[in-house]
Design a protein around this motif. Sequence first.
Motif, mmCIF file in Angstrom:
data_model
loop_
_atom_site.group_PDB
_atom_site.id
_atom_site.type_symbol
_atom_site.label_atom_id
_atom_site.label_comp_id
_atom_site.label_asym_id
_atom_site.label_seq_id
_atom_site.Cartn_x
_atom_site.Cartn_y
_atom_site.Cartn_z
ATOM 1 N N PRO A 13 35.409 41.967 39.548
ATOM 2 C CA PRO A 13 35.361 42.634 40.857
ATOM 3 C C PRO A 13 36.485 43.653 41.001
ATOM 4 N N ARG A 40 36.006 44.355 45.616
ATOM 5 C CA ARG A 40 35.784 43.245 46.544
ATOM 6 C C ARG A 40 36.746 43.295 47.731
ATOM 7 N N THR A 60 36.161 42.352 51.712
ATOM 8 C CA THR A 60 36.665 41.117 52.300
ATOM 9 C C THR A 60 37.684 41.370 53.402
ATOM 10 N N TYR A 66 29.302 41.453 50.107
ATOM 11 C CA TYR A 66 29.649 41.893 48.748
ATOM 12 C C TYR A 66 29.067 40.893 47.755
#
Length: 305
Positions: free
Chosen positions: A31, A34, A38, A51
């Motif tokens: 990732p 990400r 988040t 995601y």
Amino acid sequence: MVEALITSWGQMDLPAHCDIRCLIVENDEQPQTRSLVTTQPVLPNGVPLDYVLETEAGIPFGRNRAAKEALAQGADLLVFVDDDEAVAKDWLVKLIEGYRQSEAVLLGAPMLVAPQNEPLTYMQSLVLTNLTEVYQKRADTAAETATLNTRGRSVIATNNWVAQTRLFRDENIWFHEALRFSGGEDTQFLVDVMERGFTVGWIKDAYVYETIPTDRLSLRYQFRRARDQANTSFHRHMSKKPLSRYTIFLRIPGKLIQLVFLLLIIPFAHKTAPLRLARMAGGFWGKLNAAVGVWFKHYAKTTGH
């Protein structure tokens, strides 16, 4: 560029009577983006942002993963934009309005070039100007020839695309994973939908804007892109018309004359001439390579920021 896309999602107006979720599908072994998601699970306009990581490399795997996620959430519609784009404020409103007025199960919409904020060389600026004109002309042609229920001369691509999820669930139409690095999986998806007899259409006023990185603003890159797109397209064409594998060679003399003529008139021609030359040469070279069985993998290498 992903961050710019997410920002534009958070600023877009929302159509009435819709339950909307945005999803970033990252296609990588690890990732990389990400944290962009988040840290803001809900966008400023109230839209949830999700995601997922798809570790099987290749664009069709990423697109099919998005479709699977949409089906898992019980979504009726799946909308695609690319990670190098930003959407207009009224984009989703216009997209859903168009869909609701249409009988089509799959519709496309226009993409224009975003303003460039980085300093450019003369050649980069020239290519950007050329591409801006090409994109605008493509959008104008689509607006003139296509309707909400007809394709016309529009290019229905996943850079701005809405489809009913039942095409995946009920019709078992998916993006061809054999095209993992060559591109053209969205064109093949369109062909598969049309061959089933479904209506496809065009929404002329739902705009997205592509940011073109400087490493794509060269005649060399534009040659490669045209080569690779033509290569994939001609492979598909040969599967339906095998004799075209041989007749393409008959066009070599005429194409060479065209290219030489275009090269000679560059000093006196319109400023789009260098890009036309690069793309014409790349396109024909891609077809010739396809005729002898060569595939190019345009998306094996990532560009952009």
